[in-house]
Design a protein around this motif. Structure first.
Motif, short mmCIF file in Angstrom:
data_model
loop_
_atom_site.label_atom_id
_atom_site.label_comp_id
_atom_site.label_asym_id
_atom_site.label_seq_id
_atom_site.Cartn_x
_atom_site.Cartn_y
_atom_site.Cartn_z
N TYR A 21 0.84 -1.19 0.00
CA TYR A 21 0.00 0.00 0.00
C TYR A 21 0.88 1.25 0.00
N GLN A 22 0.34 2.30 -0.60
CA GLN A 22 0.94 3.63 -0.44
C GLN A 22 -0.08 4.45 0.33
N GLY A 23 0.20 4.62 1.63
CA GLY A 23 -0.82 5.17 2.50
C GLY A 23 -1.95 4.17 2.61
N ASN A 24 -3.16 4.58 2.25
CA ASN A 24 -4.32 3.68 2.30
C ASN A 24 -4.72 3.14 0.93
N PHE A 29 8.94 -1.34 -7.29
CA PHE A 29 10.30 -1.06 -6.85
C PHE A 29 11.35 -1.49 -7.87
N LYS A 30 10.92 -1.93 -9.02
CA LYS A 30 11.87 -2.39 -10.05
C LYS A 30 12.77 -1.23 -10.47
N GLN A 31 14.07 -1.49 -10.51
CA GLN A 31 15.08 -0.49 -10.88
C GLN A 31 15.13 0.68 -9.90
N LYS A 32 14.71 0.44 -8.65
CA LYS A 32 14.71 1.51 -7.65
C LYS A 32 15.64 1.16 -6.49
N HIS A 33 16.09 2.21 -5.81
CA HIS A 33 16.75 2.05 -4.52
C HIS A 33 15.66 2.04 -3.46
N VAL A 34 15.82 1.19 -2.43
CA VAL A 34 14.77 1.06 -1.43
C VAL A 34 15.34 1.29 -0.03
N LEU A 35 14.72 2.23 0.68
CA LEU A 35 14.99 2.41 2.10
C LEU A 35 13.97 1.55 2.84
N LEU A 36 14.42 0.44 3.39
CA LEU A 36 13.52 -0.54 3.99
C LEU A 36 13.40 -0.25 5.49
N PHE A 37 12.30 0.37 5.86
CA PHE A 37 12.04 0.71 7.25
C PHE A 37 11.44 -0.51 7.95
N LYS A 82 16.84 11.42 -7.29
CA LYS A 82 16.04 11.27 -6.06
C LYS A 82 14.76 10.47 -6.30
N GLU A 83 14.21 10.59 -7.48
CA GLU A 83 12.96 9.89 -7.78
C GLU A 83 13.15 8.38 -7.83
N ASP A 84 14.41 7.93 -7.88
CA ASP A 84 14.70 6.49 -7.91
C ASP A 84 14.78 5.89 -6.52
N PHE A 85 14.54 6.68 -5.49
CA PHE A 85 14.61 6.19 -4.11
C PHE A 85 13.21 6.10 -3.52
N LYS A 86 12.87 4.90 -3.04
CA LYS A 86 11.55 4.64 -2.47
C LYS A 86 11.70 4.16 -1.03
N ILE A 87 10.67 4.44 -0.23
CA ILE A 87 10.66 4.02 1.17
C ILE A 87 9.57 2.96 1.35
N LEU A 88 9.93 1.84 2.01
CA LEU A 88 8.99 0.74 2.24
C LEU A 88 9.05 0.33 3.71
N TRP A 89 7.89 0.26 4.34
CA TRP A 89 7.82 -0.14 5.75
C TRP A 89 7.35 -1.58 5.89
N ILE A 90 8.15 -2.38 6.62
CA ILE A 90 7.74 -3.73 7.01
C ILE A 90 7.52 -3.73 8.52
N VAL A 101 3.90 0.65 2.27
CA VAL A 101 3.73 -0.16 3.47
C VAL A 101 3.37 -1.60 3.07
N VAL A 102 3.95 -2.56 3.78
CA VAL A 102 3.56 -3.96 3.62
C VAL A 102 2.42 -4.25 4.59
N GLU A 103 1.30 -4.72 4.08
CA GLU A 103 0.16 -5.04 4.94
C GLU A 103 -0.02 -6.55 5.02
N TYR A 104 0.09 -7.09 6.20
CA TYR A 104 -0.13 -8.52 6.43
C TYR A 104 -0.51 -8.68 7.90
#
Length: 671
Positions: free
Chosen positions: A301-304, A314-322, A355-363, A388-391
């Motif tokens: 999800y991105q937000g809700n 996230f393909k071809q992106k840098h990921v900040l994995l929170f 900068k647009e190649d950097f994404k943030i993902l929360w687990i 956000v990862v929802e599980y």
């Protein structure tokens, strides 16, 4: 002696022998336990005493295939000419079973004798060898029962074995078929045990081992009893043996079902770990952590709003994995919301990265999801701008996340950074981002080191000029000075008002302020001399050196401001080198931007935005000057600073007139 007396003596001796045999049997029965009177733990103790090692070789797969083909009367799937153990071993066991007397105590004795003779074989081999020994007699009966009348040798053997007068009862057939079917469970256990699974990962294998010796005991005991019934020396109630065996099988099957789940988890983890260590790309890496095999669950999800493309976003992106729990992470969320906003701003490119190649993902990591945890998660998710990862069940890659050699999450929040190839470029950028914010982009350890080199020298100068200065990572610091005492007094007064403001308290912002030279004016010259010593005239080769020289130039520009100057930092991260007047006006007009302290995820960001607006406004009222000199008699061209206090830099000589060469550049408004 007459024949009649001899006959009488013979009859008497025969009667005595029978009586002695009966007494002997009764004595043994009194000494040997009835296996049906023993509980499984008692049997386990006795059987374990017979087991030494399992290093004696046995072709268990071949024996099982041959035995199955005889008992189940099927065609063997393999062609075999020889196997281990050899015939004498099987025949010896067969003979021992045939000569076992018709008593459960004797069945127990023979069973222990077989176990003792097979003490160096594995548990599954003990059962299979015994069944193979039974099959010698059982198979012989089946074969001779099928000979044709034209088979002279076969008919002779049939008569010798008295096949025509014997009949195998159904309970013998049913029991041995049941045993063959149940030995599959033993074979499964033996195979898994031989695969070398760690008992910590598959504890059910150890639990199953508690049933294996008892299972083997009742398997062999059942075969011994079946052999006696087969050859006609006994008439055991085989259903009693089957019942005891089936009770052990029931427990073993439960353990094996648990083993299967645990092994499936281990194999899944092994596959995931391999994919994580050597991913095809960032998507493959994230799948190893998040997705269940063959599914797109959990969802992203991105937000809700659910991301339809899932992890492919996230393909071809840098990921900040929170990675964090749900507890006390509002500061981290606020910080990452700020980073997310900064990644959308200009300039789009920095240090060769977009900068647009950097994404943030929360687990989120939750031990046990319940209604309270789910509601808490949804509340946090609603305030998040990134992914956000929802599980709401156990995360498939949790062990990878907690493995100290892979990611190493324990309880505290971390932010490992991955490149598009799925390789970690920073094991944990949390402290780096907390200290430097977006300035740490692209969030490598080397970026933090460069920032320290960029600013540490200035902090050394500041601390020498400001005794008692304490720098804490979560506190905002204003360091300021100048020659205009009224400006310093006014600035200090407004700053104290803001520190007590309700918005600042609500935002949990702590502001400290230090005036250079307040207690000792002599420290002011040493402050500027410390900066002067950092100035270099040589050409700068290193990027960091070039940035330091730019800072030195900016500081000397601030020094010439007739009002004053400020340095704003959050912890050691210097956010702004600012001029006196726009900085003062920013404080005075706090009411206009106070809400941005919460909206902009940080006091420093809100302050800097409003400061830059005021600086442009003031600079617009007093643009950089152009001084025309009509007559100039000196052979030496003098240096003149720009009259605009927002600039103050040395003006460039052009022909016979002076003009400022920094015409309204953004850098003049503070870094």
């Amino acid at each position: 002696m007459s024949l009649s007396n001899l006959g009488s003596a013979t009859a008497t001796n025969s009667s005595l022998n029978q009586k002695n045999a009966t007494n002997s049997l009764q004595n043994k029965a009194n000494f040997l336990p009835n296996p049906f009177d023993l509980h499984d733990p008692q049997i386990l103790d006795r059987v374990y005493l017979t087991h030494v090692t399992d290093d004696e070789f046995c072709d268990t797969n071949i024996i099982f295939e041959l035995v199955s083909s005889v008992v189940l009367q099927t065609i063997p799937k393999i062609s075999v000419t020889s196997f281990k153990p050899e015939f004498p071993t099987l025949k010896l066991i067969s003979c021992q079973m045939i000569t076992t007397r018709n008593d459960p105590h004797c069945v127990h004795q023979t069973t222990l004798w077989i176990l003792q003779n097979l003490r160096s074989y594995s548990w599954d081999a003990k059962a299979l060898i015994t069944l193979a020994a039974f099959t010698l007699e059982y198979g012989n009966y089946l074969q001779l029962n099928r000979v044709t009348t034209t088979d002279t040798l076969g008919n002779s053997l049939r008569v010798l074995n008295q096949v025509q007068t014997r009949k195998i009862s159904n309970d013998v057939t049913e029991l041995v078929k049941y045993i063959v079917d149940m030995l599959i469970h033993l074979n499964v256990w033996a195979t898994w045990s031989a695969d070398g699974y760690d008992p910590v990962d598959v504890p059910a294998l150890t639990d199953a081992l508690q049933e294996i010796p008892v299972f083997v005991y009742w398997t062999i005991a059942s075969i011994v009893a079946s052999t006696g019934n087969l050859v006609g020396v006994s008439d055991y109630k085989l259903s009693a043996y089957k019942e005891r065996l089936s009770r052990v099988v029931e427990e073993l099957v439960k353990h094996l079902a648990t083993c299967e789940r645990q092994i499936r988890n281990v194999d899944d983890l092994t596959s995931r770990t391999n994919n994580y260590r050597k991913p095809k790309d960032i998507v493959d890496c994230l799948k190893a952590l998040i997705h269940r095999n063959g599914t797109d669950i959990p969802q992203i999800y991105q937000g809700n709003v659910q991301v339809k493309s899932g992890l492919d976003i996230f393909k071809q992106k840098h990921v900040l994995l929170f990675i964090s729990s749900l507890d006390r992470i509002q500061d981290e969320i606020t910080l990452l919301n700020s980073i997310y906003e900064r990644l959308q701003e200009n300039p789009k490119e920095s240090k060769g990265f977009m900068k647009e190649d950097f994404k943030i993902l929360w687990i989120p990591i939750v031990k046990k999801w319940d209604d309270i945890q789910i509601e808490n998660f949804k509340a946090l998710k609603s305030g998040i701008k990134w992914y956000v990862v929802e599980y709401f069940s156990e995360l498939p890659g949790l062990k990878i996340i907690k493995d100290p050699e892979l990611i190493g999450y324990i309880d505290n929040p971390i932010i490992p950074v991955f490149n598009p190839k799925g390789i970690i470029t920073n094991e944990d950028a949390m402290d780096l981002i907390f200290q430097w914010g977006i300035d740490a982009f692209p969030f490598r350890k080397s970026d933090g080191n460069d920032l320290k080199l960029k600013w540490n020298w200035l902090w050394d100068v500041i601390k020498k000029a400001t005794p008692g200065l304490l720098v804490k990572v979560d506190r905002y610091i204003f360091i300021y000075g100048g020659t205009n005492k009224k400006w310093i007094q006014d600035f200090t007064l407004e700053l104290e008002k803001i520190k007590r403001h309700e918005t600042i308290k609500r935002a949990d912002v702590i502001i400290e302020n230090y005036q250079v030279g307040k207690d000792d004016p002599n420290r002011v010259p040493s402050f500027w001399m410390g900066i002067e010593r950092k100035k270099q005239n040589k050409k700068h080769q290193e990027t960091v050196d070039c940035k330091i020289q730019e800072i030195v130039k900016d500081l000397f520009c601030l020094r010439r401001d007739p009002q004053g100057w400020i340095i704003l930092s959050k912890g050691h991260s210097i956010k702004l080198l600012g001029h006196g007047e726009p900085a003062y006006q920013t404080l005075v007009e706090f009411q206009n931007w106070k809400d941005k302290v919460l909206e902009k995820e940080g006091f420093d960001i809100a302050f800097k935005e409003y400061y830059q607006m005021k600086a442009k406004e003031i600079s617009g009222r007093e643009p950089c000057e152009v001084l025309n000199v009509d007559t100039y008699s000196s052979n030496v061209i003098g240096t003149i600073s720009c009259p605009n206090p927002m600039c103050g830099r040395v003006m460039e000589v052009s022909s016979i007139h002076y003009k400022c060469c920094h015409r309204d550049e953004p850098n003049n408004l503070g870094v």
